[in-house]
Enzyme design. Sequence first.
Site, short mmCIF file in Angstrom:
data_model
loop_
_atom_site.label_atom_id
_atom_site.label_comp_id
_atom_site.label_asym_id
_atom_site.label_seq_id
_atom_site.Cartn_x
_atom_site.Cartn_y
_atom_site.Cartn_z
N ALA A 69 49.01 35.11 37.37
CA ALA A 69 48.83 36.86 37.95
C ALA A 69 49.95 37.66 37.93
O ALA A 69 50.82 36.86 37.80
CB ALA A 69 48.22 36.46 39.92
N LYS A 126 57.07 33.47 30.25
CA LYS A 126 57.39 32.44 30.22
C LYS A 126 56.58 31.05 30.18
O LYS A 126 55.47 31.11 31.42
CB LYS A 126 58.86 32.00 30.70
CG LYS A 126 60.03 33.32 31.38
CD LYS A 126 60.86 33.30 29.81
CE LYS A 126 61.27 34.29 29.78
NZ LYS A 126 62.14 34.63 28.42
N HIS A 135 55.02 53.81 22.41
CA HIS A 135 55.69 54.93 21.59
C HIS A 135 55.97 54.50 20.76
O HIS A 135 56.95 53.43 21.04
CB HIS A 135 55.79 56.28 22.08
CG HIS A 135 53.98 56.40 23.16
ND1 HIS A 135 53.23 57.71 22.18
CD2 HIS A 135 53.86 56.78 24.06
CE1 HIS A 135 52.49 58.02 23.14
NE2 HIS A 135 52.58 57.32 24.42
C1 LIG Z 1 49.76 30.54 36.53
C2 LIG Z 1 48.36 29.74 37.17
C3 LIG Z 1 47.02 29.70 36.78
C4 LIG Z 1 49.46 28.48 37.81
O1 LIG Z 1 49.10 27.32 39.21
P1 LIG Z 1 49.37 25.71 38.68
O2 LIG Z 1 49.29 25.13 37.23
O3 LIG Z 1 48.69 25.34 39.74
O4 LIG Z 1 50.42 26.27 38.90
P2 LIG Z 1 51.68 25.92 40.63
O5 LIG Z 1 51.50 26.40 41.41
O6 LIG Z 1 52.19 24.54 40.01
O7 LIG Z 1 52.65 27.01 39.69
C5 LIG Z 1 53.98 26.61 39.11
C6 LIG Z 1 55.16 26.91 39.19
O8 LIG Z 1 55.11 28.14 38.64
C7 LIG Z 1 55.03 29.12 39.88
N1 LIG Z 1 53.79 30.34 39.34
C8 LIG Z 1 52.55 30.19 39.27
N2 LIG Z 1 51.94 30.96 39.20
C9 LIG Z 1 52.83 32.03 39.18
C10 LIG Z 1 52.83 33.64 38.97
N3 LIG Z 1 51.21 34.12 38.56
N4 LIG Z 1 53.88 34.30 39.38
C11 LIG Z 1 54.87 33.46 39.21
N5 LIG Z 1 54.99 32.30 39.11
C12 LIG Z 1 54.04 31.76 39.38
C13 LIG Z 1 54.70 28.95 40.90
O9 LIG Z 1 55.75 28.99 42.00
C14 LIG Z 1 55.17 27.21 40.06
O10 LIG Z 1 56.90 27.15 40.20
P3 LIG Z 1 58.48 26.47 40.60
O11 LIG Z 1 57.81 25.00 39.72
O12 LIG Z 1 59.92 26.79 41.18
O13 LIG Z 1 57.53 25.93 42.01
C15 LIG Z 1 48.35 30.20 38.53
O14 LIG Z 1 49.34 30.45 39.67
C16 LIG Z 1 47.99 31.35 38.53
O15 LIG Z 1 48.68 32.69 38.56
N6 LIG Z 1 46.57 31.86 38.61
C17 LIG Z 1 45.81 33.47 38.40
C18 LIG Z 1 45.05 33.36 39.83
C19 LIG Z 1 44.25 34.21 39.54
O16 LIG Z 1 44.85 35.66 39.00
N7 LIG Z 1 42.83 34.89 39.87
C20 LIG Z 1 41.76 35.93 39.34
C21 LIG Z 1 40.59 35.25 40.39
S1 LIG Z 1 39.32 34.97 38.58
#
Ligand SMILES: CC(C)(COP(=O)(O)OP(=O)(O)OC[C@H]1O[C@@H](n2cnc3c(N)ncnc32)[C@H](O)[C@@H]1OP(=O)(O)O)[C@@H](O)C(=O)NCCC(=O)NCCS
Length: 161
Positions: free
Chosen positions: A135, A155, A86
């Site tokens: 997520a 970010k 909006h």
């Molecule tokens: C984004 C994502 C894929 C990254 O996975 P990854 O590459 O293994 O990343 P990491 O676990 O190594 O995390 C890297 C950094 O990002 C942060 N981070 C990861 N996911 C985050 C999220 N969703 N929100 C905020 N911070 C997040 C971690 O805390 C970490 O921070 P640090 O470096 O300060 O320790 C995963 O964390 C995620 O959010 N997956 C989505 C899961 C989902 O929704 N599944 C649905 C079923 S299909």
Amino acid sequence: MKRLDAWTYLGRYTILKTDKTSCIYLNEHISINNYVSLFAEDHADIIFGKRVYIGDYTTIRASRAKVEIGSNTMLAQGVQLISTNHAFSNRHQLIHEQDIDTLKIGIKIGNDCWLGAGSIVLPGVTIGDGAVIGAHAVVTKNIPEYAIAVGNPAKVIKFRN
Ligand SMILES: CC(C)(COP(=O)(O)OP(=O)(O)OC[C@H]1O[C@@H](n2cnc3c(N)ncnc32)[C@H](O)[C@@H]1OP(=O)(O)O)[C@@H](O)C(=O)NCCC(=O)NCCS
């Protein structure tokens, strides 16, 4: 589960709603799961590529500006795509009388993206091919190709290899 063709299906309690000015363009091998809401209204389409997956409780609302989702892209459960804001800059007029913000409109999500559970994509955002959204991220700005973006506001923390 209602099958539209051999490889496309709609889950239970899923709503696809359009008005006379808008369309939802499904495609081959689309999986739209349970309790999903797709609304396309006021000259705004929702356009799917092939083999798109939409998780439970996801909402896609296209109003006045389209939402495009590329092929092989997956939206996890509870994702929200919102194509317009909006307008509200004039404090002396009710917000619902102020039309829309025409600067930030529409959403485009590339091919082979994965949007994590509960993520929200705001109007005007383009997400490049191959990007991953964490997520519960709130995506307020464009995300480049193959980026992994997390948080609120989202970010980029790294890129896929
Ligand atoms: C984004 C994502 C894929 C990254 O996975 P990854 O590459 O293994 O990343 P990491 O676990 O190594 O995390 C890297 C950094 O990002 C942060 N981070 C990861 N996911 C985050 C999220 N969703 N929100 C905020 N911070 C997040 C971690 O805390 C970490 O921070 P640090 O470096 O300060 O320790 C995963 O964390 C995620 O959010 N997956 C989505 C899961 C989902 O929704 N599944 C649905 C079923 S299909």
